[in-house]
Design a protein around this motif. Structure first.
Motif, PDB file in Angstrom:
ATOM      1  N   ALA A  35       0.840  -1.205   0.000  1.00  0.00           N
ATOM      2  CA  ALA A  35       0.000   0.000   0.000  1.00  0.00           C
ATOM      3  C   ALA A  35       0.878   1.260   0.000  1.00  0.00           C
ATOM      4  CB  ALA A  35      -0.936  -0.001   1.201  1.00  0.00           C
ATOM      5  N   GLU A  36       1.946   1.229   0.771  1.00  0.00           N
ATOM      6  CA  GLU A  36       2.879   2.361   0.805  1.00  0.00           C
ATOM      7  C   GLU A  36       3.617   2.508  -0.531  1.00  0.00           C
ATOM      8  OE1 GLU A  36       6.777   3.868   3.336  1.00  0.00           O
ATOM      9  OE2 GLU A  36       5.623   2.160   4.075  1.00  0.00           O
ATOM     10  N   VAL A  37       3.982   1.382  -1.125  1.00  0.00           N
ATOM     11  CA  VAL A  37       4.650   1.405  -2.434  1.00  0.00           C
ATOM     12  C   VAL A  37       3.724   2.047  -3.466  1.00  0.00           C
ATOM     13  CG1 VAL A  37       5.491  -0.044  -4.334  1.00  0.00           C
ATOM     14  CG2 VAL A  37       6.180  -0.538  -1.975  1.00  0.00           C
ATOM     15  N   THR A  38       2.463   1.647  -3.483  1.00  0.00           N
ATOM     16  CA  THR A  38       1.534   2.224  -4.465  1.00  0.00           C
ATOM     17  C   THR A  38       1.364   3.725  -4.250  1.00  0.00           C
ATOM     18  OG1 THR A  38      -0.422   1.662  -3.148  1.00  0.00           O
ATOM     19  CG2 THR A  38       0.257   0.075  -4.816  1.00  0.00           C
ATOM     20  N   GLU A  39       1.329   4.139  -2.996  1.00  0.00           N
ATOM     21  CA  GLU A  39       1.207   5.568  -2.715  1.00  0.00           C
ATOM     22  C   GLU A  39       2.430   6.328  -3.249  1.00  0.00           C
ATOM     23  OE1 GLU A  39       0.897   8.496   1.136  1.00  0.00           O
ATOM     24  OE2 GLU A  39      -0.044   6.517   1.270  1.00  0.00           O
ATOM     25  N   LEU A  40       3.608   5.782  -3.001  1.00  0.00           N
ATOM     26  CA  LEU A  40       4.833   6.422  -3.500  1.00  0.00           C
ATOM     27  C   LEU A  40       4.849   6.487  -5.027  1.00  0.00           C
ATOM     28  CD1 LEU A  40       7.489   4.811  -1.128  1.00  0.00           C
ATOM     29  CD2 LEU A  40       6.829   7.233  -1.202  1.00  0.00           C
ATOM     30  N   LEU A  41       4.499   5.373  -5.665  1.00  0.00           N
ATOM     31  CA  LEU A  41       4.525   5.340  -7.130  1.00  0.00           C
ATOM     32  C   LEU A  41       3.427   6.208  -7.728  1.00  0.00           C
ATOM     33  CD1 LEU A  41       5.269   1.561  -7.713  1.00  0.00           C
ATOM     34  CD2 LEU A  41       6.842   3.478  -8.040  1.00  0.00           C
ATOM     35  N   ASN A  42       2.218   6.095  -7.220  1.00  0.00           N
ATOM     36  CA  ASN A  42       1.105   6.879  -7.762  1.00  0.00           C
ATOM     37  C   ASN A  42       1.319   8.373  -7.621  1.00  0.00           C
ATOM     38  OD1 ASN A  42      -0.418   4.698  -8.656  1.00  0.00           O
ATOM     39  ND2 ASN A  42      -1.564   4.520  -6.746  1.00  0.00           N
ATOM     40  N   ASN A  43       2.040   8.788  -6.598  1.00  0.00           N
ATOM     41  CA  ASN A  43       2.209  10.215  -6.324  1.00  0.00           C
ATOM     42  C   ASN A  43       3.615  10.727  -6.603  1.00  0.00           C
ATOM     43  OD1 ASN A  43      -0.499  10.686  -5.357  1.00  0.00           O
ATOM     44  ND2 ASN A  43       0.082   9.345  -3.659  1.00  0.00           N
ATOM     45  N   ASP A  44       4.384   9.982  -7.376  1.00  0.00           N
ATOM     46  CA  ASP A  44       5.743  10.425  -7.702  1.00  0.00           C
ATOM     47  C   ASP A  44       5.678  11.768  -8.419  1.00  0.00           C
ATOM     48  OD1 ASP A  44       8.285  10.613  -9.414  1.00  0.00           O
ATOM     49  OD2 ASP A  44       8.717   8.909  -8.107  1.00  0.00           O
ATOM     50  N   VAL A  45       6.527  12.694  -8.022  1.00  0.00           N
ATOM     51  CA  VAL A  45       6.513  14.048  -8.588  1.00  0.00           C
ATOM     52  C   VAL A  45       6.895  14.067 -10.067  1.00  0.00           C
ATOM     53  CG1 VAL A  45       6.939  15.186  -6.375  1.00  0.00           C
ATOM     54  CG2 VAL A  45       8.875  14.535  -7.822  1.00  0.00           C
ATOM     55  N   ASN A  46       7.458  12.990 -10.579  1.00  0.00           N
ATOM     56  CA  ASN A  46       7.845  12.944 -11.982  1.00  0.00           C
ATOM     57  C   ASN A  46       6.704  12.495 -12.892  1.00  0.00           C
ATOM     58  OD1 ASN A  46      10.796  13.564 -11.755  1.00  0.00           O
ATOM     59  ND2 ASN A  46      10.547  11.911 -10.279  1.00  0.00           N
ATOM     60  N   LEU A  47       5.548  12.223 -12.321  1.00  0.00           N
ATOM     61  CA  LEU A  47       4.367  11.880 -13.106  1.00  0.00           C
ATOM     62  C   LEU A  47       3.488  13.123 -13.242  1.00  0.00           C
ATOM     63  CD1 LEU A  47       3.454   8.442 -11.482  1.00  0.00           C
ATOM     64  CD2 LEU A  47       4.790   8.850 -13.552  1.00  0.00           C
ATOM     65  N   LEU A  48       2.933  13.330 -14.435  1.00  0.00           N
ATOM     66  CA  LEU A  48       2.064  14.488 -14.654  1.00  0.00           C
ATOM     67  C   LEU A  48       0.747  14.362 -13.899  1.00  0.00           C
ATOM     68  CD1 LEU A  48       2.537  15.098 -18.477  1.00  0.00           C
ATOM     69  CD2 LEU A  48       3.470  16.428 -16.583  1.00  0.00           C
ATOM     70  N   ASN A  49       0.231  13.149 -13.884  1.00  0.00           N
ATOM     71  CA  ASN A  49      -1.012  12.853 -13.176  1.00  0.00           C
ATOM     72  C   ASN A  49      -0.737  11.692 -12.237  1.00  0.00           C
ATOM     73  OD1 ASN A  49      -2.649  14.657 -14.787  1.00  0.00           O
ATOM     74  ND2 ASN A  49      -2.395  13.152 -16.433  1.00  0.00           N
ATOM     75  N   PRO A  50      -1.488  11.609 -11.154  1.00  0.00           N
ATOM     76  CA  PRO A  50      -1.281  10.467 -10.266  1.00  0.00           C
ATOM     77  C   PRO A  50      -1.494   9.148 -11.001  1.00  0.00           C
ATOM     78  CG  PRO A  50      -2.677  12.123  -9.230  1.00  0.00           C
ATOM     79  CD  PRO A  50      -2.501  12.534 -10.656  1.00  0.00           C
ATOM     80  N   GLY A  51      -0.654   8.169 -10.675  1.00  0.00           N
ATOM     81  CA  GLY A  51      -0.806   6.840 -11.233  1.00  0.00           C
ATOM     82  C   GLY A  51      -2.064   6.189 -10.702  1.00  0.00           C
ATOM     83  N   THR A  52      -2.397   5.046 -11.247  1.00  0.00           N
ATOM     84  CA  THR A  52      -3.629   4.362 -10.858  1.00  0.00           C
ATOM     85  C   THR A  52      -3.364   2.950 -10.358  1.00  0.00           C
ATOM     86  OG1 THR A  52      -3.964   3.640 -13.139  1.00  0.00           O
ATOM     87  CG2 THR A  52      -5.055   5.693 -12.469  1.00  0.00           C
ATOM     88  N   ILE A  53      -2.249   2.745  -9.706  1.00  0.00           N
ATOM     89  CA  ILE A  53      -1.946   1.419  -9.179  1.00  0.00           C
ATOM     90  C   ILE A  53      -2.869   1.154  -7.996  1.00  0.00           C
ATOM     91  CG2 ILE A  53      -0.203  -0.089  -8.165  1.00  0.00           C
ATOM     92  CD1 ILE A  53       1.934   1.720  -9.492  1.00  0.00           C
ATOM     93  N   ASP A  54      -3.574   0.056  -8.080  1.00  0.00           N
ATOM     94  CA  ASP A  54      -4.499  -0.344  -7.021  1.00  0.00           C
ATOM     95  C   ASP A  54      -3.712  -1.016  -5.899  1.00  0.00           C
ATOM     96  OD1 ASP A  54      -6.448  -1.483  -5.406  1.00  0.00           O
ATOM     97  OD2 ASP A  54      -7.423  -2.585  -7.037  1.00  0.00           O
ATOM     98  N   PRO A  55      -3.842  -0.530  -4.663  1.00  0.00           N
ATOM     99  CA  PRO A  55      -3.104  -1.128  -3.536  1.00  0.00           C
ATOM    100  C   PRO A  55      -3.468  -2.591  -3.275  1.00  0.00           C
ATOM    101  CG  PRO A  55      -4.145   0.928  -2.866  1.00  0.00           C
ATOM    102  CD  PRO A  55      -4.593   0.640  -4.261  1.00  0.00           C
ATOM    103  N   GLU A  56      -4.564  -3.054  -3.867  1.00  0.00           N
ATOM    104  CA  GLU A  56      -4.966  -4.459  -3.714  1.00  0.00           C
ATOM    105  C   GLU A  56      -4.386  -5.337  -4.820  1.00  0.00           C
ATOM    106  OE1 GLU A  56      -6.781  -5.502  -1.038  1.00  0.00           O
ATOM    107  OE2 GLU A  56      -6.559  -3.431  -0.367  1.00  0.00           O
ATOM    108  N   ASN A  57      -3.777  -4.737  -5.826  1.00  0.00           N
ATOM    109  CA  ASN A  57      -3.273  -5.475  -6.987  1.00  0.00           C
ATOM    110  C   ASN A  57      -1.761  -5.682  -6.881  1.00  0.00           C
ATOM    111  OD1 ASN A  57      -2.831  -6.634  -9.469  1.00  0.00           O
ATOM    112  ND2 ASN A  57      -3.214  -4.770 -10.636  1.00  0.00           N
ATOM    113  N   GLN A  58      -1.362  -6.510  -5.942  1.00  0.00           N
ATOM    114  CA  GLN A  58       0.063  -6.706  -5.708  1.00  0.00           C
ATOM    115  C   GLN A  58       0.634  -7.930  -6.421  1.00  0.00           C
ATOM    116  OE1 GLN A  58       0.182  -6.929  -1.425  1.00  0.00           O
ATOM    117  NE2 GLN A  58       0.183  -9.154  -1.447  1.00  0.00           N
TER     118      GLN A  58
END
Length: 183
Positions: A35-58
């Protein structure tokens, strides 16, 4: 084969236990932090828009972590020993997933082949794991046009993923300093 004096005083651990540790360490690491990994990846400052990785899809992430660490066994155990540890690990993973060992081995081998494809010409497993996360979770869709058109990760984004993936690589060098693996 000659052993150094420190080898004589290492604790013994059986290959079966090493395989069990391998599986438990990775499952616990991914379960407790995806869940923390998805938050980091989805909100990385190098992305124009937040990613859509589902924290349940590991599932893809776990397979990437398993395959990468599977490949790295070659660096820490002698030939034959690492093959037995791999086979025991495949058996344990197959039991967890409720599939036969052939299917489990195939899934790992397919991911390793994917690593080669997306990371060519580099043979660095750590970087391959990071690239696999980038591609499997479609992070390219959220990048700046320049990198999106190249279908390649922004180097800063890739460095950030590398730092995350570092946390999921088992430190076998530390383990082998303390333990002597037995059949």
């Amino acid at each position: 084969m000659a052993f150094g004096i420190t080898t004589l005083f290492k604790k013994k651990v059986e290959e079966e236990k090493v395989a069990e540790l391998f599986v438990n360490i990775l499952f616990n690491a991914v379960d407790s932090s995806f869940a923390e990994v998805t938050e980091l990846l989805n909100n990385d400052v190098n992305l124009l828009n937040p990613g859509t990785i589902d924290p349940e899809n590991q599932d893809d992430f776990l397979l990437i972590v398993i395959a990468g660490n599977f490949k790295l066994l070659d660096d820490y155990f002698y030939e034959g020993q690492e093959d037995r540890i791999k086979e025991l690990t495949v058996e344990k993973l197959a039991a967890i997933y409720g599939v036969d060992t052939v299917s489990m081995r195939s899934a790992i081998n397919n991911m390793l082949a994917y690593f080669k494809k997306i990371n060519y010409p580099s043979k660095n497993t750590h970087y391959a794991m990071s690239r696999a996360v980038f591609h499997k979770y479609d992070l390219n869709d959220f990048q700046k046009d320049y990198f999106r058109n190249l279908n390649a990760p922004d180097p800063i984004l890739l460095k950030n993923i590398d730092e995350i993936m570092e946390q999921f690589i088992i430190k076998w060098d530390t383990f082998t300093e303390k333990y002597r693996i037995t059949d």
